[in-house]
Design a protein around this motif. Structure first.
Motif, mmCIF file in Angstrom:
data_model
loop_
_atom_site.group_PDB
_atom_site.id
_atom_site.type_symbol
_atom_site.label_atom_id
_atom_site.label_comp_id
_atom_site.label_asym_id
_atom_site.label_seq_id
_atom_site.Cartn_x
_atom_site.Cartn_y
_atom_site.Cartn_z
ATOM 1 N N PRO A 10 0.982 -1.147 -0.003
ATOM 2 C CA PRO A 10 0.052 -0.027 -0.115
ATOM 3 C C PRO A 10 0.930 1.348 -0.151
ATOM 4 O O PRO A 10 2.183 1.198 0.355
ATOM 5 C CB PRO A 10 -0.651 -0.078 1.347
ATOM 6 N N ILE A 11 0.360 2.411 -0.345
ATOM 7 C CA ILE A 11 1.073 3.660 -0.315
ATOM 8 C C ILE A 11 0.790 4.211 1.112
ATOM 9 O O ILE A 11 -0.487 4.079 1.316
ATOM 10 C CB ILE A 11 0.767 4.527 -1.417
ATOM 11 N N TYR A 13 0.056 6.734 4.268
ATOM 12 C CA TYR A 13 -0.563 8.130 4.638
ATOM 13 C C TYR A 13 0.848 8.710 5.159
ATOM 14 O O TYR A 13 1.346 8.218 6.161
ATOM 15 C CB TYR A 13 -1.679 7.888 5.358
ATOM 16 N N GLY A 21 3.345 -1.842 11.620
ATOM 17 C CA GLY A 21 2.331 -2.225 10.469
ATOM 18 C C GLY A 21 2.830 -1.824 9.020
ATOM 19 O O GLY A 21 2.810 -2.590 8.273
ATOM 20 N N HIS A 22 3.323 -0.807 8.907
ATOM 21 C CA HIS A 22 4.172 -0.335 7.699
ATOM 22 C C HIS A 22 5.231 -1.338 7.429
ATOM 23 O O HIS A 22 5.062 -1.905 6.377
ATOM 24 C CB HIS A 22 4.511 1.086 7.670
ATOM 25 N N ALA A 228 -5.199 7.056 -4.767
ATOM 26 C CA ALA A 228 -4.214 6.244 -4.301
ATOM 27 C C ALA A 228 -4.271 5.054 -5.113
ATOM 28 O O ALA A 228 -3.031 4.662 -5.420
ATOM 29 C CB ALA A 228 -4.866 6.149 -2.951
ATOM 30 N N ASN A 231 -2.007 4.605 -8.118
ATOM 31 C CA ASN A 231 -0.589 4.830 -8.014
ATOM 32 C C ASN A 231 -0.012 3.360 -8.678
ATOM 33 O O ASN A 231 1.142 3.300 -9.194
ATOM 34 C CB ASN A 231 -0.047 4.880 -6.524
ATOM 35 N N GLY A 257 -2.980 -4.686 4.205
ATOM 36 C CA GLY A 257 -3.599 -4.984 5.369
ATOM 37 C C GLY A 257 -5.016 -5.278 5.362
ATOM 38 O O GLY A 257 -5.754 -4.952 4.177
ATOM 39 N N LYS A 258 -5.768 -6.223 6.078
ATOM 40 C CA LYS A 258 -7.098 -6.697 6.185
ATOM 41 C C LYS A 258 -8.121 -5.398 6.095
ATOM 42 O O LYS A 258 -9.148 -5.787 5.606
ATOM 43 C CB LYS A 258 -7.385 -7.814 7.226
ATOM 44 N N ASP A 259 -7.560 -4.229 6.578
ATOM 45 C CA ASP A 259 -8.507 -3.362 6.833
ATOM 46 C C ASP A 259 -8.845 -2.405 5.416
ATOM 47 O O ASP A 259 -9.745 -1.773 5.270
ATOM 48 C CB ASP A 259 -8.180 -2.093 7.688
ATOM 49 N N ILE A 260 -7.945 -2.717 4.463
ATOM 50 C CA ILE A 260 -8.219 -1.921 3.123
ATOM 51 C C ILE A 260 -8.642 -2.941 2.056
ATOM 52 O O ILE A 260 -8.318 -2.613 1.102
ATOM 53 C CB ILE A 260 -6.954 -1.064 2.910
ATOM 54 N N HIS A 264 -9.318 -2.472 -2.350
ATOM 55 C CA HIS A 264 -8.542 -3.205 -3.485
ATOM 56 C C HIS A 264 -9.261 -4.396 -4.290
ATOM 57 O O HIS A 264 -8.798 -4.677 -5.157
ATOM 58 C CB HIS A 264 -7.230 -3.885 -2.552
ATOM 59 N N HIS A 286 -3.026 -9.348 4.663
ATOM 60 C CA HIS A 286 -2.443 -9.670 6.034
ATOM 61 C C HIS A 286 -3.151 -9.268 7.284
ATOM 62 O O HIS A 286 -3.942 -8.439 7.190
ATOM 63 C CB HIS A 286 -0.901 -9.513 6.009
ATOM 64 N N TRP A 288 -3.353 -8.293 11.297
ATOM 65 C CA TRP A 288 -2.737 -6.861 12.327
ATOM 66 C C TRP A 288 -1.982 -7.349 13.372
ATOM 67 O O TRP A 288 -2.354 -8.389 14.152
ATOM 68 C CB TRP A 288 -3.993 -6.096 12.642
ATOM 69 N N TRP A 289 -1.107 -6.595 13.951
ATOM 70 C CA TRP A 289 -0.271 -6.779 15.146
ATOM 71 C C TRP A 289 -0.659 -6.085 16.104
ATOM 72 O O TRP A 289 -1.227 -4.934 16.163
ATOM 73 C CB TRP A 289 1.141 -6.251 14.797
ATOM 74 N N MET A 296 -2.360 -1.635 19.214
ATOM 75 C CA MET A 296 -1.672 -0.482 19.033
ATOM 76 C C MET A 296 -1.978 0.863 18.993
ATOM 77 O O MET A 296 -2.919 0.914 17.940
ATOM 78 C CB MET A 296 -0.590 -0.926 18.048
HETATM 79 N N1 MSP Z 1 -3.147 4.985 2.439
HETATM 80 C C1 MSP Z 1 -3.877 3.897 2.585
HETATM 81 C C2 MSP Z 1 -3.632 3.084 1.677
HETATM 82 C C3 MSP Z 1 -3.628 3.127 0.133
HETATM 83 S S1 MSP Z 1 -3.260 1.687 -0.983
HETATM 84 C C4 MSP Z 1 -3.521 2.562 -2.272
HETATM 85 C C5 MSP Z 1 -3.505 3.458 4.059
HETATM 86 N N2 MSP Z 1 -2.423 3.917 4.601
HETATM 87 S S2 MSP Z 1 -2.018 3.576 6.049
HETATM 88 O O1 MSP Z 1 -0.826 4.256 6.269
HETATM 89 O O2 MSP Z 1 -3.224 3.793 6.796
HETATM 90 O O3 MSP Z 1 -1.829 1.868 6.330
HETATM 91 C C6 MSP Z 1 -1.004 1.423 5.457
HETATM 92 C C7 MSP Z 1 -1.104 -0.242 5.856
HETATM 93 O O4 MSP Z 1 -0.719 -0.308 7.180
HETATM 94 C C8 MSP Z 1 -2.450 -1.033 5.878
HETATM 95 O O5 MSP Z 1 -2.445 -2.128 4.972
HETATM 96 C C9 MSP Z 1 -2.700 -1.179 7.205
HETATM 97 O O6 MSP Z 1 -3.327 -2.747 7.275
HETATM 98 C C10 MSP Z 1 -1.374 -1.438 7.888
HETATM 99 N N3 MSP Z 1 -1.238 -1.368 9.160
HETATM 100 C C11 MSP Z 1 -1.790 -0.473 10.190
HETATM 101 N N4 MSP Z 1 -1.649 -0.940 11.365
HETATM 102 C C12 MSP Z 1 -1.404 -1.995 11.288
HETATM 103 C C13 MSP Z 1 -1.057 -3.163 12.308
HETATM 104 N N5 MSP Z 1 -1.377 -2.732 13.614
HETATM 105 N N6 MSP Z 1 -0.589 -4.213 12.184
HETATM 106 C C14 MSP Z 1 -0.388 -4.661 10.760
HETATM 107 N N7 MSP Z 1 -0.657 -3.755 9.699
HETATM 108 C C15 MSP Z 1 -1.257 -2.732 9.874
HETATM 109 O O7 MSP Z 1 -4.371 2.512 4.650
#
Ligand code: MSP
Length: 509
Positions: A10-11, A13, A21-22, A228, A231, A257-260, A264, A286, A288-289, A296
């Motif tokens: 993902p890109i 924020y 997570g990132h 987004a 991209n 991540g499963k939240d998005i 997708h 995937h 979440w941690w 978190m």
């Molecule tokens: N900008 C959007 C994605 C756009 S993709 C075209 C976005 N960004 S985000 O920065 O909020 O999150 C990016 C990723 O981090 C997501 O895949 C999300 O699942 C992941 N995680 C955020 N918290 C997390 C955890 N605690 N554990 C694992 N991954 C988590 O969403």
């Protein structure tokens, strides 16, 4: 040029600094990219930052910055982290770049021209943290059903995308491509969501301006998720570089991540279908941690900072832990105790110890020079058979992004070598001058198994694998090795000078 493999993260924020997570998604993508390079693919690996939208704009304003200024600051944190974590991305995309404006406006225009986008009015709820639209019915206790935070009421002119029109085509696509959404539980979730019916989607906003303008109406900015998701095609040359785009698109895997997931697997393929572009081949979500058993969050102050963790335990230790500890696709818990346990038992004991006992024996019994292979017995043939099987298992598991099982396979080889040493007992052979040939074959075979294991380990822990490769006297070209050619048993060179010991994975007390 051989087969291609295009993988994305993902890109992220830019209102937030990078956390575990990132790091998780990006490391997983890196491991997959490196593994595919090892197996001979022409890999394109894209990551980047999501810089537009209301959330980023708000966050910037609250810090007294322009959105672009905030983005310019935070993007550095991401880029530096990827360097530190040894991420081998081919490109880094920022949605504020001109090439991305061109791509977004191009596919928006295509949808407008074919009647899939029309002007209307949006009157419902919006969750800014998720950048997501909701109906009254979908709210849970008046809160966002995804993140359970407050939503705000919107009433504004908006362009809509005819998502409803794509319901059947999407369901057919899921049906015909059973591996499009992985893991399976996620697939079922989306199939039932789409089967319940799709509403047209608001794809522009007028109440703020930080975004890409609608090409035919400058008072609207394009919905940040429409922006987004695009991209993924901008990054491979859309729309101007046809050659590159045709080479790499469709993406082989979007890791997320499963939240998005819904963005997708529902919106994104529908936007692409509308523009006459093939949907991606696979989306893998995937879990979440949590941290020491807790969710978190900034307010709890327990956000895991990847810079801190890697300073404390090491980059490769962190990479290994994330992919070994939890089956990819499930939720997991990060704890210091679990991290220490993994490092000590798998890295220091199993792998590190195999390397050290081998080096030590080669020094004591053979003066520190690698022997010739001599003649293999049934015992060596069994070890060779195990490695062959592991090579096939590894491919199968990696193909399905089962990283923890892939690592189990690799550790199966490492432990097979440890067991082989216990069975063949070179320390006994060394006492018998007439067993010199046998002793050499045994030590050769362990060195060779270490060499092959190190190729297998490379995608997961590139820095450490490169160090071990050098320790084994094999030079600096590990990254250029190929599976299966270079994991054939019997390639270890004779007469290499080896050190007496090497601590690559120190025990943590
Ligand atoms: N900008 C959007 C994605 C756009 S993709 C075209 C976005 N960004 S985000 O920065 O909020 O999150 C990016 C990723 O981090 C997501 O895949 C999300 O699942 C992941 N995680 C955020 N918290 C997390 C955890 N605690 N554990 C694992 N991954 C988590 O969403």
């Amino acid at each position: 040029m051989g087969r291609k493999f295009y993988i994305t993260t993902p890109i992220y924020y830019v209102n937030d600094i990078p956390h575990i997570g990132h790091a998780y998604t990006t490391i997983a993508a890196d491991v997959m990219a490196r593994y595919r390079r090892l197996t001979g693919y022409d890999v394109f690996f894209l990551t980047g930052t999501d810089e537009h939208g209301q959330k980023v704009e708000k966050s910037a304003l609250s810090q007294g910055l322009k959105p672009k200024e905030l983005a310019d600051r935070v993007v550095v944190r991401f880029k530096e982290l990827w360097e530190k974590l040894n991420i081998s991305n081919s490109d880094f995309i920022r949605t504020s770049e001109p090439r991305h404006y061109t791509a977004v406006q191009d596919i928006f225009k295509k949808a407008l021209e074919n009647g899939d986008i029309y002007l209307g009015e949006y009157e419902d709820w919006y969750c800014t943290p998720c950048e997501s639209f909701w109906t009254e019915m979908q709210l849970v206790d008046g809160l966002c059903p995804d993140c359970r935070r407050p939503v705000e009421k919107l009433k504004e002119e908006s362009y809509f995308f005819r998502l409803s029109k794509y319901q059947d085509r999407l369901l057919r696509y899921y049906e015909e491509n059973p591996d499009f959404i992985m893991p399976e539980t996620r697939r079922n979730e989306i199939v039932s969501f789409v089967s319940e019916g799709l509403k047209d989607l608001s794809v522009s906003r007028t109440s703020f301006s930080w975004g890409i303008p609608v090409p035919v109406n400058q008072s609207h900015v394009i919905y940040v998720w429409f922006d987004a998701l695009t991209n993924y095609i901008t990054g491979v040359g859309y729309p101007d570089n046809r050659e590159m785009f045709e080479r790499y698109w469709p993406a082989d895997v979007h890791l997320i991540g499963k939240d998005i997931l819904r963005f997708h697997t529902v919106y994104w393929p529908a936007f692409l279908m509308s523009a006459g572009i093939e949907p991606p081949r696979r989306v893998f979500a995937h879990g979440w941690w949590t941290v020491e058993g807790q969710k978190m969050s900034k307010s709890l102050g327990n956000v895991v900072d990847p810079y801190e963790v890697t300073d404390k335990y090491g980059v490769d230790q962190f990479r290994y832990f994330l992919l070994r500890e939890v089956p990819f696709g499930l939720d997991g818990d990060f704890s210091h105790a679990a991290m220490v346990h993994r490092v000590n038992s798998d890295l220091a004991n199993d792998y590190g110890n195999l390397l050290n006992r081998t080096l030590n024996m080669v020094r004591r019994y053979l003066g520190g020079r690698s022997p010739s292979k001599g003649t293999f017995s049934d015992r060596e043939r069994r070890l060779i058979g195990d490695i062959k099987q592991a090579t096939a298992d590894l491919e199968e598991r990696m193909e399905r992004l089962e990283f923890h099982r892939a690592l189990e396979t690799i550790w199966g080889v490492i432990n097979a070598a440890n067991k082989y040493l216990d069975d063949t007992a070179p320390w006994t052979l060394a006492k018998d001058p007439s067993a010199k040939g046998r002793l050499e074959t045994v030590l050769y075979s362990v060195l060779e198994t270490l060499r092959i294991s190190t190729i297998f380990v490379y995608p997961f822990m590139p820095g450490s694998a490169e160090r071990i490769w050098e320790i084994l006297g094999l030079g600096k070209d590990l990254g250029e090795k190929r599976i299966p050619e270079d994991v054939e048993f019997g390639l270890y060179p004779e007469g290499v000078n080896l050190p007496e010991r090497a601590i690559v994975f120190p025990r943590i007390e």
